[in-house]
Design an enzyme around this catalytic site. Structure first.
Site: not given
Ligand code: TYM
Length: 332
Positions: A197, A194, A111
Site C-alpha cells: 500500500k 513486495k 519502516k
Molecule cells: P497488513 O495489513 O499489512 O496485511 C494484511 C494481510 O495481507 C497480507 N499481505 C500480502 N500477502 C501476499 N502478498 C503481498 N504483497 C501482501 N501484502 C500484504 C499480509 O501478510 C496480511 O496477512 N501485521 C498484520 C496485521 C495484523 C495481524 C494481526 C494479522 C495485526 N494483528 C493478528 C494476523 C493476526 C499486517 O500488517 O497486515
C-alpha cells in the site's frame, strides 16, 4: 476446536496482495472453526493517519472482507480498538518480550529506516500487540501472507515465554497458515519488491477498488521481459516479473504455477497479459461492485461491526480475566 484469527490494517486501499495472500484464504478456512476477522486500527496508527480517513477506511476494510465472502453470521468481524482487552494483554505480554526479539523484526527496521519520525515505541512494539490480538482468543490458526511469518514466530515465542514464566499451558502456540500459490505477491513495477500500500506508484499494485479499465492498464504496463513464457518452473524463477504474473494467474484461477506453464509456455506476454486481465477482472470486479454497494450504506456496516465487537468483547473479557488471575492481579 480450531480458533482462527486474522486481521488487516485499514490503511489506504487493499490490494491484490492482501486479497491473494490473506483474504481469499480466510474465505476458504472460515468453515474450519470459529473465526475472528479483525480490522486492526490500533496497528494502523503506528504510522501517521488522518483521523477522518481512518474511520472510513475501517468500514471499507470491513466491506472488503464481506464482499470477498466472509460470512458475518458465522464469524466475528470487528474493529480492534473496540475491544480494549487487546491493549491490556499487549501490556502484559510486553513484560515477557526481550528487546532482542524485537530488534530482529525486519518490518520495524524497514519502516523506521524510512524516516527518523517513525522511530516510535508503538511501531517497535507493534508485534507484541499482534501477539496479543492472536493470543487473546487462544487462537490456534492464523491465515496470513508470507510477510507476517516473522511476526508469527514471535507470537509463538511470546506465548511460550508467558506459559514458561507462569508455569502454565494457558496459551496454545498459534500455527501460521501461509496458503495458496501467491503467499507473496510482488510489485507490478519491480518483481523483487513486495506489492504494498505504501509504494508511491499506484501502477505497482492492483487495488480492490480499481475498475476494469484500471486493472487492464496496470497489467498492460506491468514490467516484463522480452522472452516468451518458459516451460519449466526453474527457468521461470530466474525471471521475477514473469514469475509474479504467472503466480497471480495461478492464484486467481485456483491453480498452480506449474499448471499455468503447462498451458501457457511459449506464449508472448502481449497475449498472457490479456488473459490475465480477463481473469483478474472476472474475479475482482464482483468484489469491487459489492464493496461499493456495501459502502453506500455505512450504517449497516457499523451495525455489523458493533455486533462483532460485542461478541469479541465477551470472549476477550473472559480470557483476560483468566490471564489476570494467572498473573496474580487483584480481583474484587
Ligand atoms: P497488513 O495489513 O499489512 O496485511 C494484511 C494481510 O495481507 C497480507 N499481505 C500480502 N500477502 C501476499 N502478498 C503481498 N504483497 C501482501 N501484502 C500484504 C499480509 O501478510 C496480511 O496477512 N501485521 C498484520 C496485521 C495484523 C495481524 C494481526 C494479522 C495485526 N494483528 C493478528 C494476523 C493476526 C499486517 O500488517 O497486515
Amino acid at each position: 476446536m480450531r480458533r482462527i484469527f486474522s486481521g488487516m490494517q485499514p490503511t489506504g486501499n487493499l490490494h491484490l496482495g492482501n486479497y491473494l495472500g490473506a483474504l481469499k484464504n480466510w474465505v476458504k478456512v472460515q468453515q474450519d472453526g470459529e473465526c475472528l476477522f479483525c480490522v486492526v486500527d490500533l496497528h494502523a496508527i503506528t504510522v501517521p493517519q488522518d483521523p477522518h480517513k481512518l474511520r472510513n477506511a475501517t468500514r471499507e476494510t470491513a466491506a472488503a472482507y464481506i464482499a470477498a465472502g466472509i460470512d458475518t453470521k458465522r464469524n466475528i468481524l470487528f474493529p480492534q480498538s473496540a475491544v480494549p482487552a487487546h491493549t491490556e494483554l499487549g501490556w502484559i505480554l510486553g513484560t515477557q518480550t526481550p528487546l532482542g526479539w524485537l530488534n530482529r523484526m525486519t518490518q520495524f527496521k524497514e519502516k523506521s529506516s524510512k524516516s527518523r519520525d517513525l522511530e516510535l515505541l508503538g511501531l517497535y512494539s507493534y508485534p507484541v500487540l499482534m501477539a496479543a490480538d492472536i493470543l487473546l482468543y487462544k487462537t490456534t490458526h492464523v491465515p496470513v501472507g508470507e510477510d507476517q511469518k516473522q511476526h508469527m514466530e514471535l507470537a509463538r515465542d511470546i506465548a511460550a515465554a508467558f506459559n514458561r514464566a507462569y508455569g502454565t499451558e494457558y496459551f496454545p502456540l498459534p500455527e501460521p497458515q501461509i496458503m495458496g500459490e501467491a503467499t507473496r505477491v510482488m510489485s507490478l513495477r519491480d518483481g523483487t519488491k513486495k506489492m504494498s500500500k505504501s509504494d508511491e506508484s499506484d501502477y505497482s499494485r492492483i487495488n480492490l477498488t480499481d475498475d476494469a479499465d484500471a486493472i487492464a492498464l496496470k497489467i498492460r504496463k506491468a514490467k516484463t521481459d522480452a522472452e516468451p513464457l518458459p516451460p519449466t518452473l526453474a527457468e521461470l524463477e530466474k525471471r521475477p516479473e514473469a514469475d509474479n504474473l504467472v503466480t497471480i494467474y495461478a492464484a486467481l484461477s485456483d491453480s498452480t504455477r506449474a499448471a499455468v506453464l503447462k498451458t501457457s509456455a511459449g506464449a508472448q506476454f502481449s497475449q498472457f497479459k490479456k488473459d490475465l486481465t480477463d481473469l483478474a477482472v472476472a474475479k475482482l470486479s464482483p468484489i469491487t461492485a459489492t464493496m461499493r454497494e456495501l459502502m453506500a450504506d455505512p450504517a449497516e456496516i457499523d451495525r455489523t461491526l458493533a455486533k462483532g465487537a460485542e461478541k469479541a468483547n465477551h470472549l476477550a473479557a473472559k480470557h483476560l480475566r483468566e490471564v489476570k488471575d494467572i498473573v496474580g492481579f487483584w480481583r474484587g
